[in-house]
Motif scaffolding. Structure first.
Motif, PDB file in Angstrom:
ATOM      1  N   ALA A 182       0.832  -1.198   0.000  1.00  0.00           N
ATOM      2  CA  ALA A 182       0.000   0.000   0.000  1.00  0.00           C
ATOM      3  C   ALA A 182       0.865   1.245   0.000  1.00  0.00           C
ATOM      4  O   ALA A 182       1.858   1.327   0.726  1.00  0.00           O
ATOM      5  CB  ALA A 182      -0.916   0.008   1.221  1.00  0.00           C
ATOM      6  N   HIS A 183       0.459   2.203  -0.808  1.00  0.00           N
ATOM      7  CA  HIS A 183       1.124   3.511  -0.848  1.00  0.00           C
ATOM      8  C   HIS A 183       0.249   4.532  -0.145  1.00  0.00           C
ATOM      9  O   HIS A 183      -0.958   4.625  -0.390  1.00  0.00           O
ATOM     10  CB  HIS A 183       1.357   3.942  -2.300  1.00  0.00           C
ATOM     11  N   ARG A 208       2.202 -10.995   3.974  1.00  0.00           N
ATOM     12  CA  ARG A 208       3.079  -9.860   4.240  1.00  0.00           C
ATOM     13  C   ARG A 208       2.407  -8.561   3.798  1.00  0.00           C
ATOM     14  O   ARG A 208       1.685  -8.524   2.802  1.00  0.00           O
ATOM     15  CB  ARG A 208       4.424 -10.021   3.516  1.00  0.00           C
ATOM     16  N   TYR A 209       2.692  -7.532   4.563  1.00  0.00           N
ATOM     17  CA  TYR A 209       2.089  -6.219   4.335  1.00  0.00           C
ATOM     18  C   TYR A 209       3.210  -5.195   4.218  1.00  0.00           C
ATOM     19  O   TYR A 209       3.993  -5.002   5.146  1.00  0.00           O
ATOM     20  CB  TYR A 209       1.151  -5.891   5.499  1.00  0.00           C
ATOM     21  N   ILE A 210       3.286  -4.542   3.051  1.00  0.00           N
ATOM     22  CA  ILE A 210       4.344  -3.573   2.741  1.00  0.00           C
ATOM     23  C   ILE A 210       3.716  -2.182   2.680  1.00  0.00           C
ATOM     24  O   ILE A 210       2.772  -1.956   1.927  1.00  0.00           O
ATOM     25  CB  ILE A 210       5.022  -3.890   1.393  1.00  0.00           C
ATOM     26  N   MET A 211       4.259  -1.244   3.460  1.00  0.00           N
ATOM     27  CA  MET A 211       3.714   0.114   3.515  1.00  0.00           C
ATOM     28  C   MET A 211       4.743   1.098   2.963  1.00  0.00           C
ATOM     29  O   MET A 211       5.895   1.113   3.401  1.00  0.00           O
ATOM     30  CB  MET A 211       3.358   0.486   4.956  1.00  0.00           C
ATOM     31  N   LEU A 212       4.309   1.932   2.029  1.00  0.00           N
ATOM     32  CA  LEU A 212       5.166   2.959   1.424  1.00  0.00           C
ATOM     33  C   LEU A 212       4.586   4.332   1.731  1.00  0.00           C
ATOM     34  O   LEU A 212       3.532   4.702   1.210  1.00  0.00           O
ATOM     35  CB  LEU A 212       5.251   2.772  -0.088  1.00  0.00           C
ATOM     36  N   GLY A 213       5.243   5.091   2.587  1.00  0.00           N
ATOM     37  CA  GLY A 213       4.830   6.461   2.837  1.00  0.00           C
ATOM     38  C   GLY A 213       3.460   6.619   3.466  1.00  0.00           C
ATOM     39  O   GLY A 213       2.822   7.672   3.306  1.00  0.00           O
ATOM     40  N   THR A 214       2.998   5.630   4.215  1.00  0.00           N
ATOM     41  CA  THR A 214       1.692   5.725   4.880  1.00  0.00           C
ATOM     42  C   THR A 214       1.819   6.523   6.175  1.00  0.00           C
ATOM     43  O   THR A 214       2.724   6.258   6.973  1.00  0.00           O
ATOM     44  CB  THR A 214       1.141   4.319   5.186  1.00  0.00           C
ATOM     45  N   PRO A 215       0.925   7.477   6.428  1.00  0.00           N
ATOM     46  CA  PRO A 215       1.001   8.273   7.659  1.00  0.00           C
ATOM     47  C   PRO A 215       0.477   7.498   8.865  1.00  0.00           C
ATOM     48  O   PRO A 215      -0.618   7.765   9.374  1.00  0.00           O
ATOM     49  CB  PRO A 215       0.127   9.493   7.339  1.00  0.00           C
ATOM     50  N   ASN A 216       1.262   6.560   9.353  1.00  0.00           N
ATOM     51  CA  ASN A 216       0.818   5.706  10.459  1.00  0.00           C
ATOM     52  C   ASN A 216       0.561   6.498  11.735  1.00  0.00           C
ATOM     53  O   ASN A 216      -0.251   6.092  12.571  1.00  0.00           O
ATOM     54  CB  ASN A 216       1.864   4.625  10.722  1.00  0.00           C
TER      55      ASN A 216
END
Length: 403
Positions: A182-183, A208-216
């Motif tokens: 997810a971006h 697996r969960y890949i996060m790109l630039g997510t405002p966690n």
């Protein structure tokens, strides 16, 4: 900053006085700063072997408001939806070449961010770069992507669209689990579903969960950077504003439809908000900096303030950080720290990718609360959009997904 905004305000006045030619000039200047945000894309079908319009029955009849600046623009995507303003129950599932034959058996589903669609992973804003989709297909992954019906839609609605897409991909491939990448904003819809906060339960379908630039940790960009509100207004770009009124031609103009509050057309944006003013000071040289962030009238604008907008978003970031991912999920997080977008400076009050603070992206405590395994947290010298196509990102993603 006062001089910049004053010049922009003068430009607004003159452009309207000079007619359509002057207006188009200032719109083009503003859109160039946003890397051609708001352009119509043609022939995106060439990036996909197949595109399927799916329907989520539980979203039938749900309200989904659009305004002129945030409707779908990609002509092929509009054709697949049958509308530039599709109902909430619809989404598109895109099949990349090799989806049924590439060597990596675990399917990979791509989720786009705010103001984007699945084609953003192929050629974002027609910049001509080879996107993550093509790179991952070349690396042997079975790639799918989702286009949400609303570019800035409710993240809880989008979590249901994601759940249906995961089920469909598993049905198509026979795979027991999928990987999700997810971006930006797309990461919140995924977090909602994986943490069990959606209207249907999560049943262990993600490996697996890949996060790109997510405002966690949330974002306060629209409130922290008043200048961008004016850029968005002038350009008519597909972006959200913290201002619900703006001074134009000597009068306050109602722009609440394009604002971040409950009566605007950007519900997913208020769900991403969190205050960062105690960690990173606001810039008092920015026009209307106090009234924009805390609410009230400034010299050229009115804002209801970030606290009102957070409330309108249902305190989503706060709720998410109280619900972690299931312990069986493996997580990897990538942030960028290049704050220039094109040649235009973005968020500069702290390290950021131009739109999202690095500290917010790397804020994984809430995600890990239930024991999910953290594979890697990385920072690369990239801006928010470069996360969609930089070769270094493709290599990093490959490393996270490899067994």
């Amino acid at each position: 900053m006062l001089d910049i905004l004053s010049a922009m305000a003068l430009g607004d006045y003159l452009s309207r006085g000079l007619g359509q030619i002057g207006l188009e000039f200032w719109q083009n200047v503003s859109r160039d700063a946003f890397l051609n945000v708001g352009m119509e894309y043609k022939n995106s079908n060439r990036f996909w072997e197949q595109v399927e319009c799916r329907e989520v029955e539980s979203l039938a009849g749900k309200e989904q408001r659009f305004c002129d600046s945030n409707r779908q623009l990609d002509k092929d995507i509009i054709a697949h939806f049958g509308s530039a303003t599709p109902d909430a129950k619809y989404y598109l599932l895109h099949y990349a070449a090799g989806w049924d034959s590439n060597r990596n058996a675990v399917p990979l589903l791509l989720l786009h961010g705010a103001g984007l669609d699945a084609t953003s992973f192929c050629d974002v804003f027609a910049l001509g770069y080879t996107g993550l989709q093509q790179q991952l297909v070349e690396l042997g992954y079975r790639v799918f992507a989702l286009s949400f019906s609303h570019p800035h839609g409710d993240n809880y609605y989008q979590a249901l669209q994601l759940a249906d897409a995961i089920s469909r991909v598993r049905e198509l491939t026979g795979a027991p689990q999928v990987d999700v990448l997810a971006h930006s904003k797309g990461g919140l819809a995924a977090w909602i579903y994986l943490a069990g906060l959606a209207a249907i339960p999560y049943n262990g379908e993600v490996r697996r969960y890949i996060m790109l630039g997510t405002p966690n940790g949330g974002t306060d960009f629209a409130f922290r950077n008043p200048m961008f509100n004016y850029l968005i207004y002038i350009s008519g770009s597909n972006g959200v504003m913290a201002w619900d009124q703006i001074l134009s031609l000597g009068s306050l103009v109602d722009c609440s439809k394009q604002a971040i509050y409950h009566d605007g057309c950007f519900p997913g944006q208020s769900q991403m908000l969190a205050r960062w003013d105690e960690e990173f000071a606001l810039d008092p040289l920015q026009q209307d900096w106090w009234s924009t962030y805390y609410g009230g009238f400034g010299l050229i604008s009115h804002s209801r303030g970030i606290d009102a907008a957070i409330q309108d978003g249902g305190y989503c970031i706060q709720k998410l950080n109280q619900h972690g991912l299931p312990p069986e999920i493996e997580l990897a997080v990538l942030a960028g720290d290049k704050h220039f977008l094109n040649c235009f400076p973005g968020e500069g009050s702290a390290p950021s990718d131009g739109l999202v603070l690095v500290d917010s992206v790397l804020n994984t405590d809430g995600l890990m609360r239930e024991g999910a395994q953290l594979l890697e947290k990385t920072v690369l010298p990239l801006n928010h959009l470069e996360l969609l196509f930089a070769r270094g990102v493709g290599r990093w993603v490959d490393r996270q997904l490899r067994d």
